[in-house]
Write a protein that holds these residues in place. Structure first.
Motif, PDB file in Angstrom:
ATOM      1  N   MET A 262      49.655  62.486  64.031  1.00  0.00           N
ATOM      2  CA  MET A 262      48.990  62.505  62.773  1.00  0.00           C
ATOM      3  C   MET A 262      47.848  63.501  62.847  1.00  0.00           C
ATOM      4  O   MET A 262      46.959  63.373  63.663  1.00  0.00           O
ATOM      5  N   ALA A 263      47.947  64.498  61.976  1.00  0.00           N
ATOM      6  CA  ALA A 263      46.931  65.546  62.005  1.00  0.00           C
ATOM      7  C   ALA A 263      45.940  65.309  60.878  1.00  0.00           C
ATOM      8  O   ALA A 263      46.269  65.431  59.717  1.00  0.00           O
ATOM      9  N   LEU A 264      44.746  64.929  61.278  1.00  0.00           N
ATOM     10  CA  LEU A 264      43.686  64.718  60.307  1.00  0.00           C
ATOM     11  C   LEU A 264      42.817  65.963  60.250  1.00  0.00           C
ATOM     12  O   LEU A 264      42.647  66.665  61.249  1.00  0.00           O
ATOM     13  N   SER A 265      42.240  66.211  59.071  1.00  0.00           N
ATOM     14  CA  SER A 265      41.341  67.357  58.954  1.00  0.00           C
ATOM     15  C   SER A 265      40.069  67.072  59.748  1.00  0.00           C
ATOM     16  O   SER A 265      39.775  65.925  60.083  1.00  0.00           O
ATOM     17  N   LEU A 266      39.365  68.100  60.075  1.00  0.00           N
ATOM     18  CA  LEU A 266      38.134  67.964  60.852  1.00  0.00           C
ATOM     19  C   LEU A 266      37.150  67.052  60.131  1.00  0.00           C
ATOM     20  O   LEU A 266      36.491  66.217  60.752  1.00  0.00           O
ATOM     21  N   GLN A 267      37.103  67.187  58.856  1.00  0.00           N
ATOM     22  CA  GLN A 267      36.176  66.380  58.058  1.00  0.00           C
ATOM     23  C   GLN A 267      36.536  64.895  58.177  1.00  0.00           C
ATOM     24  O   GLN A 267      35.655  64.048  58.360  1.00  0.00           O
ATOM     25  N   GLU A 268      37.808  64.585  58.072  1.00  0.00           N
ATOM     26  CA  GLU A 268      38.247  63.194  58.176  1.00  0.00           C
ATOM     27  C   GLU A 268      37.983  62.647  59.576  1.00  0.00           C
ATOM     28  O   GLU A 268      37.607  61.484  59.749  1.00  0.00           O
ATOM     29  N   GLN A 269      38.198  63.493  60.583  1.00  0.00           N
ATOM     30  CA  GLN A 269      37.954  63.050  61.961  1.00  0.00           C
ATOM     31  C   GLN A 269      36.472  62.744  62.178  1.00  0.00           C
ATOM     32  O   GLN A 269      36.108  61.749  62.810  1.00  0.00           O
ATOM     33  N   LEU A 270      35.590  63.574  61.651  1.00  0.00           N
ATOM     34  CA  LEU A 270      34.161  63.341  61.795  1.00  0.00           C
ATOM     35  C   LEU A 270      33.729  62.075  61.060  1.00  0.00           C
ATOM     36  O   LEU A 270      32.858  61.342  61.523  1.00  0.00           O
ATOM     37  N   LEU A 271      34.329  61.805  59.929  1.00  0.00           N
ATOM     38  CA  LEU A 271      34.012  60.598  59.176  1.00  0.00           C
ATOM     39  C   LEU A 271      34.428  59.356  59.962  1.00  0.00           C
ATOM     40  O   LEU A 271      33.698  58.366  60.019  1.00  0.00           O
ATOM     41  N   LYS A 272      35.633  59.429  60.573  1.00  0.00           N
ATOM     42  CA  LYS A 272      36.118  58.300  61.357  1.00  0.00           C
ATOM     43  C   LYS A 272      35.238  58.052  62.581  1.00  0.00           C
ATOM     44  O   LYS A 272      34.972  56.912  62.936  1.00  0.00           O
ATOM     45  N   ALA A 273      34.804  59.111  63.175  1.00  0.00           N
ATOM     46  CA  ALA A 273      33.980  58.977  64.367  1.00  0.00           C
ATOM     47  C   ALA A 273      32.568  58.532  64.031  1.00  0.00           C
ATOM     48  O   ALA A 273      31.806  58.126  64.912  1.00  0.00           O
ATOM     49  N   GLY A 274      32.164  58.634  62.743  1.00  0.00           N
ATOM     50  CA  GLY A 274      30.841  58.206  62.340  1.00  0.00           C
ATOM     51  C   GLY A 274      29.790  59.262  62.507  1.00  0.00           C
ATOM     52  O   GLY A 274      28.595  58.998  62.404  1.00  0.00           O
ATOM     53  N   VAL A 275      30.184  60.475  62.778  1.00  0.00           N
ATOM     54  CA  VAL A 275      29.234  61.567  62.950  1.00  0.00           C
ATOM     55  C   VAL A 275      28.722  62.037  61.571  1.00  0.00           C
ATOM     56  O   VAL A 275      27.564  62.435  61.442  1.00  0.00           O
ATOM     57  N   ALA A 276      29.571  61.998  60.545  1.00  0.00           N
ATOM     58  CA  ALA A 276      29.182  62.443  59.196  1.00  0.00           C
ATOM     59  C   ALA A 276      29.369  61.285  58.222  1.00  0.00           C
ATOM     60  O   ALA A 276      30.170  60.380  58.477  1.00  0.00           O
ATOM     61  N   ASP A 277      28.620  61.300  57.127  1.00  0.00           N
ATOM     62  CA  ASP A 277      28.808  60.248  56.126  1.00  0.00           C
ATOM     63  C   ASP A 277      29.496  60.825  54.879  1.00  0.00           C
ATOM     64  O   ASP A 277      29.648  62.031  54.728  1.00  0.00           O
ATOM     65  N   LYS A 278      29.893  59.937  53.953  1.00  0.00           N
ATOM     66  CA  LYS A 278      30.693  60.344  52.788  1.00  0.00           C
ATOM     67  C   LYS A 278      29.936  61.282  51.854  1.00  0.00           C
ATOM     68  O   LYS A 278      30.500  62.211  51.292  1.00  0.00           O
ATOM     69  N   SER A 279      28.644  61.074  51.666  1.00  0.00           N
ATOM     70  CA  SER A 279      27.885  61.913  50.740  1.00  0.00           C
ATOM     71  C   SER A 279      27.805  63.352  51.232  1.00  0.00           C
ATOM     72  O   SER A 279      27.909  64.298  50.435  1.00  0.00           O
ATOM     73  N   LYS A 280      27.631  63.537  52.553  1.00  0.00           N
ATOM     74  CA  LYS A 280      27.591  64.903  53.085  1.00  0.00           C
ATOM     75  C   LYS A 280      28.948  65.567  52.962  1.00  0.00           C
ATOM     76  O   LYS A 280      29.046  66.770  52.706  1.00  0.00           O
ATOM     77  N   ALA A 281      30.029  64.806  53.126  1.00  0.00           N
ATOM     78  CA  ALA A 281      31.381  65.345  52.989  1.00  0.00           C
ATOM     79  C   ALA A 281      31.630  65.784  51.551  1.00  0.00           C
ATOM     80  O   ALA A 281      32.198  66.847  51.289  1.00  0.00           O
ATOM     81  N   LYS A 282      31.190  64.969  50.632  1.00  0.00           N
ATOM     82  CA  LYS A 282      31.343  65.287  49.213  1.00  0.00           C
ATOM     83  C   LYS A 282      30.562  66.550  48.860  1.00  0.00           C
ATOM     84  O   LYS A 282      31.045  67.419  48.128  1.00  0.00           O
ATOM     85  N   GLN A 283      29.356  66.665  49.394  1.00  0.00           N
ATOM     86  CA  GLN A 283      28.501  67.828  49.153  1.00  0.00           C
ATOM     87  C   GLN A 283      29.144  69.085  49.733  1.00  0.00           C
ATOM     88  O   GLN A 283      29.120  70.151  49.119  1.00  0.00           O
ATOM     89  N   ALA A 284      29.764  68.969  50.894  1.00  0.00           N
ATOM     90  CA  ALA A 284      30.424  70.117  51.542  1.00  0.00           C
ATOM     91  C   ALA A 284      31.611  70.579  50.712  1.00  0.00           C
ATOM     92  O   ALA A 284      31.841  71.795  50.558  1.00  0.00           O
ATOM     93  N   ARG A 285      32.379  69.629  50.152  1.00  0.00           N
ATOM     94  CA  ARG A 285      33.522  69.998  49.304  1.00  0.00           C
ATOM     95  C   ARG A 285      33.046  70.719  48.034  1.00  0.00           C
ATOM     96  O   ARG A 285      33.647  71.711  47.606  1.00  0.00           O
ATOM     97  N   ALA A 286      31.956  70.245  47.461  1.00  0.00           N
ATOM     98  CA  ALA A 286      31.418  70.886  46.248  1.00  0.00           C
ATOM     99  C   ALA A 286      30.965  72.309  46.550  1.00  0.00           C
ATOM    100  O   ALA A 286      31.214  73.236  45.770  1.00  0.00           O
ATOM    101  N   GLU A 287      30.308  72.502  47.675  1.00  0.00           N
ATOM    102  CA  GLU A 287      29.869  73.849  48.073  1.00  0.00           C
ATOM    103  C   GLU A 287      31.058  74.776  48.251  1.00  0.00           C
ATOM    104  O   GLU A 287      31.024  75.942  47.867  1.00  0.00           O
ATOM    105  N   LYS A 288      32.129  74.257  48.842  1.00  0.00           N
ATOM    106  CA  LYS A 288      33.329  75.053  49.093  1.00  0.00           C
ATOM    107  C   LYS A 288      33.958  75.501  47.766  1.00  0.00           C
ATOM    108  O   LYS A 288      34.374  76.656  47.618  1.00  0.00           O
ATOM    109  N   ARG A 289      34.008  74.592  46.765  1.00  0.00           N
ATOM    110  CA  ARG A 289      34.573  74.943  45.455  1.00  0.00           C
ATOM    111  C   ARG A 289      33.722  76.007  44.757  1.00  0.00           C
ATOM    112  O   ARG A 289      34.233  76.941  44.163  1.00  0.00           O
ATOM    113  N   LYS A 290      32.404  75.872  44.864  1.00  0.00           N
ATOM    114  CA  LYS A 290      31.502  76.842  44.234  1.00  0.00           C
ATOM    115  C   LYS A 290      31.682  78.226  44.837  1.00  0.00           C
ATOM    116  O   LYS A 290      31.676  79.233  44.129  1.00  0.00           O
TER     117      LYS A 290
END
Length: 181
Positions: free
Chosen positions: A1-29
């Motif tokens: 099962m290949a998870l994206s880096l973002q999903e792996q960091l979320l599972k490991a607890g290194v990053a939280d959901k709000s920062k992930a959401k903010q990163a996705r918004a920056e990428k779209r912009k």
């Protein structure tokens, strides 16, 4: 099962959901910013919009002018209909000019004297000439001057003759002293 880096960091607890959401918004912009903007097409669209606004404004002005003309015509028609003098038993011929042509209409003697004394005026309503009081004719002239056909210029000799004729009707009759009202 290949998870994206973002999903792996979320599972490991290194990053939280709000920062992930903010990163996705920056990428779209950033993706949107990278798309080339066609200045010529954008300028043409703005010019077309401005031209449309001008055209719409002119059309609105024309429609408002037509509405105003209809309103004035309705007001003039109503003023004439409400204030026209009945000429049904007229036997006296009244001559007046309209568009450099002599026109005629039959009126009563009192109406003829009223026109000559500038108490009545000749107005035009739907190809018909009518008599209205001078006050009404002035109101009509404010709205539609072309509707007022004839207003007599006051000639002092005619005015004196008209007023003398109306005041001296009973001058020859003696009033009895015992008359009670």
């Amino acid at each position: 099962m290949a998870l994206s880096l973002q999903e792996q960091l979320l599972k490991a607890g290194v990053a939280d959901k709000s920062k992930a959401k903010q990163a996705r918004a920056e990428k779209r912009k950033q993706k949107k910013r990278k798309q080339p903007v066609d200045n010529a097409a954008q300028a043409a669209a703005q010019e077309a919009l401005a031209a449309k606004k001008v055209k719409d404004r002119e059309l609105n002005q024309q429609q408002n002018a037509v509405k105003h003309e209809r309103s004035v015509a309705a007001q003039v028609k109503q003023l004439i209909d409400l204030n026209k003098q009945s000429r049904s038993k007229g036997e006296t011929l009244l001559n007046f000019t309209h568009d450099n042509k002599i026109k005629r209409m039959y009126v009563t003697d009192a109406q003829h004297k009223g026109v000559l004394a500038a108490k009545l005026a000749v107005v035009l309503l739907e190809e018909e000439y009518e008599l209205v009081p001078i006050v009404v004719a002035e109101k009509i002239a404010e709205r539609a001057p072309q509707s007022v056909v004839y207003i007599a210029e006051i000639d002092q000799a005619v005015t004196d003759e008209v007023t003398e004729g109306t005041e001296d009707w009973y001058a020859d009759y003696e009033i009895p002293d015992d008359l009670t009202w």
